[in-house]
Design a protein around this motif. Structure first.
Motif, PDB file in Angstrom:
ATOM      1  N   GLU A 238       0.847  -1.183   0.000  1.00  0.00           N
ATOM      2  CA  GLU A 238       0.000   0.000   0.000  1.00  0.00           C
ATOM      3  C   GLU A 238       0.883   1.233   0.000  1.00  0.00           C
TER       4      GLU A 238
ATOM      5  N   SER B 254     -12.504  -3.287  -0.663  1.00  0.00           N
ATOM      6  CA  SER B 254     -12.397  -1.858  -0.953  1.00  0.00           C
ATOM      7  C   SER B 254     -11.041  -1.373  -0.453  1.00  0.00           C
TER       8      SER B 254
ATOM      9  N   ALA C 187      -6.907   0.334  -1.851  1.00  0.00           N
ATOM     10  CA  ALA C 187      -5.942   0.540  -2.943  1.00  0.00           C
ATOM     11  C   ALA C 187      -4.669  -0.238  -2.665  1.00  0.00           C
TER      12      ALA C 187
ATOM     13  N   THR D  95      -0.598  -0.848  -4.421  1.00  0.00           N
ATOM     14  CA  THR D  95       0.358  -0.264  -5.360  1.00  0.00           C
ATOM     15  C   THR D  95       1.592  -1.156  -5.481  1.00  0.00           C
TER      16      THR D  95
ATOM     17  N   ARG E 247      -1.118  -0.084 -10.160  1.00  0.00           N
ATOM     18  CA  ARG E 247      -1.898   0.270  -8.975  1.00  0.00           C
ATOM     19  C   ARG E 247      -3.309  -0.295  -9.134  1.00  0.00           C
TER      20      ARG E 247
ATOM     21  N   THR F  70      -7.254  -0.173  -7.652  1.00  0.00           N
ATOM     22  CA  THR F  70      -8.262   0.487  -6.833  1.00  0.00           C
ATOM     23  C   THR F  70      -9.477  -0.423  -6.791  1.00  0.00           C
TER      24      THR F  70
ATOM     25  N   THR G 221      -6.877  -1.985   3.246  1.00  0.00           N
ATOM     26  CA  THR G 221      -7.852  -2.603   2.343  1.00  0.00           C
ATOM     27  C   THR G 221      -8.817  -3.446   3.167  1.00  0.00           C
TER      28      THR G 221
ATOM     29  N   ASP H 199     -13.348  -1.080  -5.310  1.00  0.00           N
ATOM     30  CA  ASP H 199     -14.536  -0.419  -4.775  1.00  0.00           C
ATOM     31  C   ASP H 199     -15.667  -1.441  -4.721  1.00  0.00           C
TER      32      ASP H 199
END
Length: 366
Positions: A126, A150, A152, A154, A199, A201, A138, A203
């Motif tokens: 992260e 949900s 992010a 990286t 990365r 993301t 997360t 949701d």
């Protein structure tokens, strides 16, 4: 002392080296740097036919069931050639799935990873650090028999090419398919475009739990340690290659009627490079042998080797440019590509300072 390779291990390394000499020349590396996928599927298929993606996968799941020494030998050649391929991500994924021990997921994913059909990667880091966070931001929310994620992630290796992600959320690992709703994947612009990162993301993204909800963190730590053998081999092999590049240039570049290798300053630079490169090779192979022997000090040895090999690769790659002089700084010369890879490799599983601190903690605990 550098551990001696068996005849089979030498043959394996030579076979990979021969293939990469034909399929991963500098021109191909530069072409793939500009490709979002970051690899050539045809070359990946050839490597799969040799059993390379399945090297660390158990035989019961279609892999070779090879040891750490074989993994290191193969990685040395990949590092030397700056191979652009999802090898490290495949090794990390395979080691994670084996550590989790989820028979259903393993039966589905590992055979396809071994054949090169499935490109999978692990999303654990992260923003702020390449290592897994102490507490993952997360979130995983139960949704009946399934889960929704949900957050992010990286520094995800081969994110744009991956068909499946294994995501750390809380203390669990969750499988997410690349076309899952609520998942956005974006490429990262890094100093080293020979190794693609991205990365994620998420949701309210649908996911399925792999293993138990509280086993993910421990399995991930084990997978990162075992996969670091590949990274050490890559760093050592690339260090040997740039040292050879510098020596070859020093023998053939003439100034004032003499090869620059005859000048004392250049001799010292090349000698320092050789010392660092050979030491990195010894460290990488020692750690691989320690893992194969299940040595009680293998994790501490790994931590120290990760710090040393990272520094050694950066040093040899930077000094190679210095030996080459002005030409080494140009875009047209391959020397800078190795320095870019060295800078990335020194961060990808944690920076040298983190590994040294880990080594000290481990030694104090013994």
């Amino acid at each position: 002392m550098t551990p001696t390779l068996s005849t089979e291990q030498r043959d394996l390394g030579e076979a990979v080296a021969d293939l990469l000499a034909k399929r991963s020349p500098e021109s191909e590396v530069r072409r793939l740097m500009a490709d979002d996928r970051g690899h050539d599927p045809a070359v990946w298929a050839e490597l799969a036919a040799m059993g390379i993606p399945g090297l660390v996968i158990p035989e019961e799941f279609g892999g070779a069931g090879a040891g750490a020494a074989e993994l290191g030998v193969v990685s040395e050649q990949m590092g030397a050639a700056l191979l652009c391929a999802p090898f490290l991500s495949s090794v990390l994924t395979a080691n994670l799935l084996v550590a989790l021990g989820d028979s259903e997921e393993n039966s589905d994913a590992l055979p396809r990873i071994a054949t090169g059909e499935l490109i999978a990667t692990v999303a654990h880091a992260e923003p702020g650090h390449a290592r897994p966070p102490a507490e993952s931001a997360t979130t995983a929310t139960a949704n009946g028999a399934s889960w929704r994620l949900s957050g992010a992630k990286t520094y995800v290796l081969d994110a744009t090419a991956a068909q499946r992600f294994y995501v750390l959320a809380g203390t669990g690992i969750f499988a997410v398919d690349h076309d899952a709703p609520g998942l956005a994947v974006s490429p990262l612009t890094t100093v080293d475009q020979t190794r693609k990162q991205g990365r994620l993301t998420l949701d309210q993204t649908p996911a399925r739990l792999v293993g138990s909800i509280d086993s993910g963190s421990a399995a991930l730590d084990d997978a990162l340690d075992r996969s670091s053998i590949a990274l050490l081999g890559e760093q050592a092999g690339a260090s040997i290659r740039v040292t050879q590049m510098a020596a070859d240039y020093a023998r053939t570049r003439f100034q004032f009627g003499r090869a620059i290798g005859s000048f004392q300053a250049i001799k010292h630079l090349c000698a320092d490079m050789l010392l660092e490169a050979q030491s990195a090779l010894s460290a990488a192979r020692h750690v691989a042998a320690a893992f194969d022997a299940a040595d009680t000090h293998r994790i501490a040895d790994l931590a120290l080797a990760q710090a040393f090999c990272s520094d050694a690769f950066v040093f040899t790659a930077a000094t190679n440019i210095q030996v080459h002089g002005g030409i080494g700084f140009t875009w047209e010369h391959p020397a800078h590509l190795y320095l870019r890879r060295a800078r990335t490799d020194a961060q990808i599983f944690g920076d040298p300072a983190w590994h040294r601190e880990r080594y000290i903690r481990l030694r104090e605990a013994q």
